[in-house]
Design a protein around this motif. Structure first.
Motif, PDB file in Angstrom:
ATOM      1  N   ALA A 123     -26.592  12.975 -36.428  1.00 26.48           N
ATOM      2  CA  ALA A 123     -26.504  14.428 -36.590  1.00 26.48           C
ATOM      3  C   ALA A 123     -26.555  15.118 -35.232  1.00 26.48           C
ATOM      4  N   TYR A 124     -27.414  14.644 -34.348  1.00 26.10           N
ATOM      5  CA  TYR A 124     -27.474  15.231 -33.005  1.00 26.10           C
ATOM      6  C   TYR A 124     -26.170  14.992 -32.249  1.00 26.10           C
ATOM      7  N   ARG A 125     -25.628  13.792 -32.377  1.00 29.27           N
ATOM      8  CA  ARG A 125     -24.355  13.513 -31.707  1.00 29.27           C
ATOM      9  C   ARG A 125     -23.240  14.401 -32.253  1.00 29.27           C
ATOM     10  N   GLU A 126     -23.219  14.582 -33.555  1.00 30.00           N
ATOM     11  CA  GLU A 126     -22.194  15.435 -34.154  1.00 30.00           C
ATOM     12  C   GLU A 126     -22.375  16.888 -33.723  1.00 30.00           C
ATOM     13  N   ALA A 127     -23.619  17.353 -33.697  1.00 29.13           N
ATOM     14  CA  ALA A 127     -23.867  18.724 -33.242  1.00 29.13           C
ATOM     15  C   ALA A 127     -23.371  18.903 -31.811  1.00 29.13           C
ATOM     16  N   ARG A 128     -23.613  17.914 -30.972  1.00 25.17           N
ATOM     17  CA  ARG A 128     -23.149  17.979 -29.584  1.00 25.17           C
ATOM     18  C   ARG A 128     -21.619  17.999 -29.535  1.00 25.17           C
ATOM     19  N   ARG A 129     -20.971  17.091 -30.285  1.00 26.64           N
ATOM     20  CA  ARG A 129     -19.502  17.023 -30.276  1.00 26.64           C
ATOM     21  C   ARG A 129     -18.876  18.324 -30.748  1.00 26.64           C
ATOM     22  N   ALA A 130     -19.504  18.938 -31.750  1.00 22.71           N
ATOM     23  CA  ALA A 130     -18.925  20.127 -32.378  1.00 22.71           C
ATOM     24  C   ALA A 130     -19.330  21.425 -31.682  1.00 22.71           C
ATOM     25  N   GLY A 131     -20.053  21.332 -30.579  1.00 23.63           N
ATOM     26  CA  GLY A 131     -20.511  22.542 -29.896  1.00 23.63           C
ATOM     27  C   GLY A 131     -21.565  23.291 -30.672  1.00 23.63           C
ATOM     28  N   ARG A 132     -22.350  22.565 -31.483  1.00 26.47           N
ATOM     29  CA  ARG A 132     -23.363  23.203 -32.329  1.00 26.47           C
ATOM     30  C   ARG A 132     -24.783  22.804 -31.934  1.00 26.47           C
ATOM     31  N   LEU A 133     -24.947  22.313 -30.717  1.00 20.62           N
ATOM     32  CA  LEU A 133     -26.282  22.000 -30.195  1.00 20.62           C
ATOM     33  C   LEU A 133     -26.657  23.109 -29.218  1.00 20.62           C
TER      34      LEU A 133
END
Length: 538
Positions: free
Chosen positions: A241-251
């Motif tokens: 989930a953290y990796r996806e948030a980072r990829r999607a610009g949502r971190l």
């Protein structure tokens, strides 16, 4: 061509870091600080495309670093039924909120309420399984105490978990009974059966929670955090989930991941995937390993060397046998992980230091910066051991404000006054990196700063006035000390040329106001890596 800034802050007070002095203007180029100085010097760096922010006397400081919170759980908790003391001061009000949630939600869905403090309720006790069942008949309901270490489950939730009146307390946990019957209170490892049957959040809900909580942090001037127990709700899916948030610009915030250790944790899977301390980058990186060794002082589960008041022989809970703790610390240390065991009571701190001594013998690693999370009721002899071993504390001074009156009730004045000795740590050469432990306490840094300056509880009692610190020391603990514990002090935590332009702007000069005025301040602007990521508009 002359160098031109992308962003300039001017006409305010800019605190560059402890010992680095103050200035009135700052220039940013790309992700980093280009220059700091007076108005005239920085004006020469302004070009046609430079955004100029007039601080108009406001204060800019390095972006705050919450060195211990639970970012993903905070995002999930923001959707739970809110039963904090300021919202529900009475048991009837608490049960009414749960009843309202039961009426509003689909049949069969679980109800999770979070934030109650039994000491702050009018009845001065924990709610019971029967009371929760009457509020939400037939609905599995879990009530989470503010500390997170104690839950109260309704009869339906207990039944769903297979717990009946024959259930016994597991090692490192407490199943409370009264007159041979479950009360619903579950502490530490005893929570596991209920947790296993609760609905797990989806992958999308995990990413939503990270983004929700991260934006909540930015609005308060917090640009960096350590999520202090990654894997605690959804295992390795939290890493993804953290990796996806980072990829999607949502971190939204720079995030240091503290991996949950022990048998129920994710360290072995992370190890096989090459996710060790230091992996990642300045936006998302792998930090230390978390091991729970005791509970909370307010819940009487922190492991103390002396009994709690009114509880002869009651000295809290040690979550792990000594040999298991030693083996875990030695194993993680040998594989290159930084360690961050949770230890609040002095008896737990003794066990952690014993384990560190065993692991570090023959493998010294002061540069690793192992730490103790909370380190709340530490003795002077333990401080000497910590210094010799190179172990740093990671405390939550806001606990004095939020739970200090409860500490007085369960420990007495003298022991309560010794809680979280910030000034002593600083004077002894430690670098205490502070946090809020959100959602245990609010992520807002201002009550935390107020507690550091005043040592005042919610009732107005001052606990251990000799542990009060000056505002610049408090800001150091909230900025550079946090960067130092994660090994990032060369790139963040101070506003100097070539360091990351992570900046928080507050609506008044926190360096020049009375401590009580801190509670009225607010963050107006947050900058992360040179980009404005939050701007208050009213």
């Amino acid at each position: 061509m002359p160098v031109v800034a992308d962003l300039v802050l001017r006409d305010g007070t800019i605190w560059r870091g402890r010992g680095a002095g103050r200035c009135t203007a700052l220039a940013v180029r790309g992700e980093r600080v280009l220059a700091t100085g007076d108005e005239e010097a920085i004006a020469a760096l302004v070009g046609p495309g430079t955004r100029v922010v007039d601080l108009a006397g406001r204060l800019a400081v390095p972006g705050l670093n919450d060195a211990h919170l639970h970012l993903l759980p905070l995002g999930l908790a923001m959707l739970a039924v809110d039963v904090r003391p300021e919202v529900v001061p009475t048991l009837d009000a608490l049960l009414g909120r749960i009843a309202a949630a039961a009426a509003d939600r689909p049949p069969g869905s679980w109800i999770v309420a979070r934030g109650y403090d039994h000491f702050a309720l009018d009845v001065r006790r924990h709610p019971t399984a029967d009371e929760l069942e009457r509020a939400a008949p037939g609905r599995p309901c879990v009530l989470v105490r503010a500390c997170g270490h104690i839950w109260v489950a309704s009869r339906s939730a207990l039944a769903a978990a297979g717990l009946d009146d024959t259930a016994e307390s597991p090692p490192g946990g407490l199943v409370e009974k009264r007159d041979g019957r479950l009360t619903g209170l579950l502490a530490e490892h005893a929570r596991a059966p209920v947790e296993r049957v609760m609905p797990a959040p989806s992958d999308a809900e995990l990413v939503d929670a990270i983004e929700r909580a991260g934006r909540h942090c930015l609005e308060r001037g917090v640009t960096s955090v350590m999520d202090a127990a990654v894997g605690i709700r959804a295992g390795m899916r939290e890493i993804e989930a953290y990796r996806e948030a980072r990829r999607a610009g949502r971190l939204p915030v720079r995030t240091h991941l503290c991996l949950l250790g022990e048998a129920q944790g994710i360290v072995e899977e992370c190890w096989r995937a090459g996710l060790v301390t230091g992996a990642g980058d300045a936006m998302l990186g792998i930090g230390p390993v978390k091991i729970f060794t005791d509970g909370s002082a307010g819940g009487r589960t922190a492991a103390m060397s002396e009994p709690y008041l009114g509880e002869p022989g009651g000295t809290g809970i040690l979550c792990l046998p000594d040999d298991e703790l030693r083996a875990l610390v030695a194993s993680y240390h040998a594989r290159g992980y930084r360690l961050a065991p949770h230890a609040i009571g002095d008896r737990a701190i003794d066990r952690v230091l014993d384990a560190y001594e065993g692991a570090l013998e023959g493998r010294p690693a002061h540069a690793r910066r192992h730490r103790i999370e909370h380190c709340g009721f530490v003795r002077d002899d333990q401080l000497s051991r910590m210094r010799a071993l190179g172990i740093e504390p990671s405390p939550q001074p806001v606990f004095v404000r939020d739970f200090g009156d409860l500490y007085r009730a369960v420990l007495g004045e003298a022991r309560a006054a010794r809680a979280y000795p910030l000034r002593t740590w600083l004077e002894r050469g430690f670098h205490p990196a502070v946090g809020t432990d959100a959602p245990v306490c609010a992520v807002d840094p201002l009550p935390n700063l107020h507690a550091m300056l005043t040592r005042r509880t919610r009732s107005g009692t001052v606990l251990g006035p000799e542990q009060r610190v000056e505002v610049e020391d408090a800001l150091y603990c909230y900025t550079e000390a946090g960067a130092r514990l994660e090994g990032s002090e060369a790139v963040k935590g101070r506003l100097l040329p070539d360091m990351l332009a992570d900046i928080a702007v507050f609506d008044r000069d926190l360096l020049a106001i009375e401590p009580d005025a801190l509670l009225e301040a607010r963050c107006d602007l947050a900058i992360r890596g040179g980009a404005v990521v939050f701007e208050r508009r009213e």
